[in-house]
Design an enzyme around this catalytic site. Structure first.
Site, PDB file in Angstrom:
ATOM      1  N   LYS A   1      43.134  32.135  36.984  1.00 50.09           N
ATOM      2  CA  LYS A   1      41.727  31.755  36.226  1.00 50.09           C
ATOM      3  C   LYS A   1      40.594  31.915  37.002  1.00 50.09           C
ATOM      4  CE  LYS A   1      43.302  27.925  34.369  1.00 50.09           C
ATOM      5  NZ  LYS A   1      44.686  28.051  34.896  1.00 50.09           N
ATOM      6  N   THR A   2      40.618  31.140  38.322  1.00 49.09           N
ATOM      7  CA  THR A   2      39.741  31.373  39.379  1.00 49.09           C
ATOM      8  C   THR A   2      39.432  32.514  39.719  1.00 49.09           C
ATOM      9  OG1 THR A   2      40.160  28.956  39.818  1.00 49.09           O
ATOM     10  CG2 THR A   2      38.609  30.073  41.095  1.00 49.09           C
TER      11      THR A   2
ATOM     12  N   ASP B   1      35.386  25.384  35.740  1.00 48.65           N
ATOM     13  CA  ASP B   1      36.791  25.211  35.520  1.00 48.65           C
ATOM     14  C   ASP B   1      36.769  23.862  34.714  1.00 48.65           C
ATOM     15  OD1 ASP B   1      39.137  25.536  36.343  1.00 48.65           O
ATOM     16  OD2 ASP B   1      39.093  25.176  38.502  1.00 48.65           O
TER      17      ASP B   1
ATOM     18  N   THR C   1      43.358  24.406  31.185  1.00 53.28           N
ATOM     19  CA  THR C   1      44.475  24.459  31.016  1.00 53.28           C
ATOM     20  C   THR C   1      44.800  23.747  29.456  1.00 53.28           C
ATOM     21  OG1 THR C   1      44.643  22.223  31.911  1.00 53.28           O
ATOM     22  CG2 THR C   1      45.010  24.023  33.334  1.00 53.28           C
TER      23      THR C   1
ATOM     24  N   ARG D   1      50.280  31.289  42.369  1.00 57.29           N
ATOM     25  CA  ARG D   1      50.024  30.286  43.530  1.00 57.29           C
ATOM     26  C   ARG D   1      51.298  29.894  43.852  1.00 57.29           C
ATOM     27  NH1 ARG D   1      46.386  26.230  41.103  1.00 57.29           N
ATOM     28  NH2 ARG D   1      44.646  27.372  42.446  1.00 57.29           N
TER      29      ARG D   1
HETATM   30  P1  ADP Z   1      43.911  28.903  38.675  1.00 60.36           P
HETATM   31  O1  ADP Z   1      42.404  29.035  38.668  1.00 60.36           O
HETATM   32  O2  ADP Z   1      44.519  29.744  37.264  1.00 60.36           O
HETATM   33  O3  ADP Z   1      44.711  27.919  38.916  1.00 60.36           O
HETATM   34  P2  ADP Z   1      43.847  30.869  40.944  1.00 60.36           P
HETATM   35  O4  ADP Z   1      42.955  32.008  40.210  1.00 60.36           O
HETATM   36  O5  ADP Z   1      42.987  29.769  42.047  1.00 60.36           O
HETATM   37  O6  ADP Z   1      44.581  29.938  39.497  1.00 60.36           O
HETATM   38  O7  ADP Z   1      45.306  31.623  41.578  1.00 60.36           O
HETATM   39  C1  ADP Z   1      45.884  30.930  42.758  1.00 60.36           C
HETATM   40  C2  ADP Z   1      46.304  31.800  43.678  1.00 60.36           C
HETATM   41  O8  ADP Z   1      47.227  32.855  42.991  1.00 60.36           O
HETATM   42  C3  ADP Z   1      45.201  32.489  44.075  1.00 60.36           C
HETATM   43  O9  ADP Z   1      44.563  32.101  45.459  1.00 60.36           O
HETATM   44  C4  ADP Z   1      45.661  34.008  44.297  1.00 60.36           C
HETATM   45  O10 ADP Z   1      45.953  34.536  45.626  1.00 60.36           O
HETATM   46  C5  ADP Z   1      47.159  34.017  43.516  1.00 60.36           C
HETATM   47  N1  ADP Z   1      46.906  34.779  42.377  1.00 60.36           N
HETATM   48  C6  ADP Z   1      46.582  34.559  41.002  1.00 60.36           C
HETATM   49  N2  ADP Z   1      46.782  35.561  40.158  1.00 60.36           N
HETATM   50  C7  ADP Z   1      47.054  36.343  41.058  1.00 60.36           C
HETATM   51  C8  ADP Z   1      47.219  37.942  40.378  1.00 60.36           C
HETATM   52  N3  ADP Z   1      47.310  38.359  39.332  1.00 60.36           N
HETATM   53  N4  ADP Z   1      47.564  38.827  41.516  1.00 60.36           N
HETATM   54  C9  ADP Z   1      47.667  38.312  42.945  1.00 60.36           C
HETATM   55  N5  ADP Z   1      47.570  37.204  43.201  1.00 60.36           N
HETATM   56  C10 ADP Z   1      47.018  36.275  42.151  1.00 60.36           C
END
Ligand code: ADP
Length: 365
Positions: A95-96, A140, A189, A248
């Site tokens: 998401k981030t 977020d 979430t 992640r």
């Molecule tokens: P969320 O905000 O949903 O908790 P993040 O965007 O922070 O998740 O993602 C966590 C990590 O996973 C990121 O640092 C990235 O390296 C990896 N990641 C997430 N989605 C992808 C994707 N589609 N392709 C490659 N790496 C990804």
């Protein structure tokens, strides 16, 4: 209050820093716990390095990618800020990363804040009134924002305006303040907790789903390449099937397996390194970690398979209900190990089998 940075600088806006909100100051560490306790502090630099920068590098989630690219391309063609975007799904699914991609693709800067950090309408008014034309505001955990701020956000999203209240009581007046066109990217979430009026104001909602093992393998191959890690396909495959469908976690396990390979193995991530390291870190062949297994064990051993309410389950495993509900449960449900019923959580046959326990006679679920 928010952190502003240009895309492509490698910063991800979630470093440790101080956030000030009137009478309330939060340290970066507290914010991390509130906002994304799921990502460990030490991981942040690695995560920033591995984050895909553009939509083309974003692996998996083909529907979301296609839909989002349409939204962004249309906005570019019209030379307008794209519609507000809501991203929903369990932690660690990107998401981030997608919020950053929106800013990067639009060639604009990103401001980052979080629901728990916006406790008063004034906090939000300060953020909104400092936005610049075309900026992307990422909130977020948007479902954890204060109610008064939520109402202010409705107007800001729809009319690009905030009403700043001056004075108190009957003499209070609202002074309307026009805002520049901006794009809100909200992440949650728990989309079910978002009030309908807020949900409805997003022009595009993306539901991020767990990744397939094949997509996680691509994530791992990319990460291994970027981190300069020697690996064999079988080693990465082993990690991909045990990463709970979550990039992640895949990246985290990759680093732990690299440790094992360097200290006890040949330095190369092969099947032996992956299997041994994951045994050390108690990640089983389904990718369940200690929390997941405790949930299953408590459910089966202490409560005879359920049904058990979420609160009781969480207390029994010594975790917060929110963590069990957003981190553990979605994956256990997806793997068909537990089901959610109106009476509570129930273990399925697969759960009993996974724990190698005998299903009680007359057990119903
Ligand atoms: P969320 O905000 O949903 O908790 P993040 O965007 O922070 O998740 O993602 C966590 C990590 O996973 C990121 O640092 C990235 O390296 C990896 N990641 C997430 N989605 C992808 C994707 N589609 N392709 C490659 N790496 C990804």
């Amino acid at each position: 209050m928010t952190e502003s940075f240009e895309p492509g600088t490698g910063r991800d806006g979630v470093d440790s820093y101080e956030l000030e909100f009137g009478d309330q100051t939060m340290t970066g560490a507290e914010r991390e716990r509130l906002v994304s306790g799921r990502a460990e502090t030490a991981e942040r630099d690695d995560e920033a390095a591995l984050r895909p920068k553009g939509l083309a590098d974003f692996i998996g989630q083909p529907k979301v990618r296609e839909q989002l690219s349409l939204v962004l391309d249309a906005a570019k063609a019209r030379q307008k800020a794209p519609d507000h975007v809501l991203l929903s799904g369990p932690p660690g699914l990107g998401k981030t990363t997608l919020a950053m991609i929106v800013a990067h693709e639009m060639n604009s800067s990103l401001r980052v804040t979080s629901g728990p950090a916006v406790q008063h309408a004034g906090d939000l008014a300060a953020i909104l009134s400092s936005l610049e034309e075309g900026e992307v505001l990422f909130i977020d955990e948007i479902h954890r924002m204060a109610r008064a701020a939520e109402e202010m956000l409705y107007v800001a999203m729809e009319d690009f305006r905030v009403d700043v209240i001056v004075g108190k009581g009957p003499g209070a007046t609202a002074i309307p303040l026009d805002l520049p066109q901006f794009t809100l990217v909200g992440a949650t979430t728990r989309s079910g907790l978002l009030p309908a009026p807020l949900r409805d104001r997003f022009g595009f909602t993306a539901l991020l789903d767990f990744y397939s093992s094949a997509d996680l393998l691509t994530v791992l191959q990319r990460s291994a390449r970027m981190l300069g890690i020697d690996s064999e396909l079988a080693g990465l495959e082993e990690i991909s099937t045990r990463s709970r469908g979550t990039p992640r976690i895949a990246n985290r396990l990759l680093r732990r397996v690299r440790d094992w390979a360097q200290v006890r193995g040949s330095g190369i991530i092969d099947e032996e390194a992956a299997t041994n390291a994951l045994r050390v870190y108690e990640v089983d062949e389904l990718g369940l970690d200690r929390l997941d297994r405790s949930v299953l064990q408590v459910l089966c051993k202490r409560f005879g398979g359920g049904p058990v309410g979420l609160g009781t389950l969480a207390v029994s495993v010594g975790e917060e209900a929110d963590t069990v509900e957003t981190v553990s449960e979605p994956y256990l449900v997806r793997e068909g190990l537990i089901s959610r019923t109106p009476r509570g959580r129930v273990a399925t046959t697969a759960a009993w089998n996974h724990l190698k326990m005998q299903i009680p006679a007359n057990y119903e679920f």
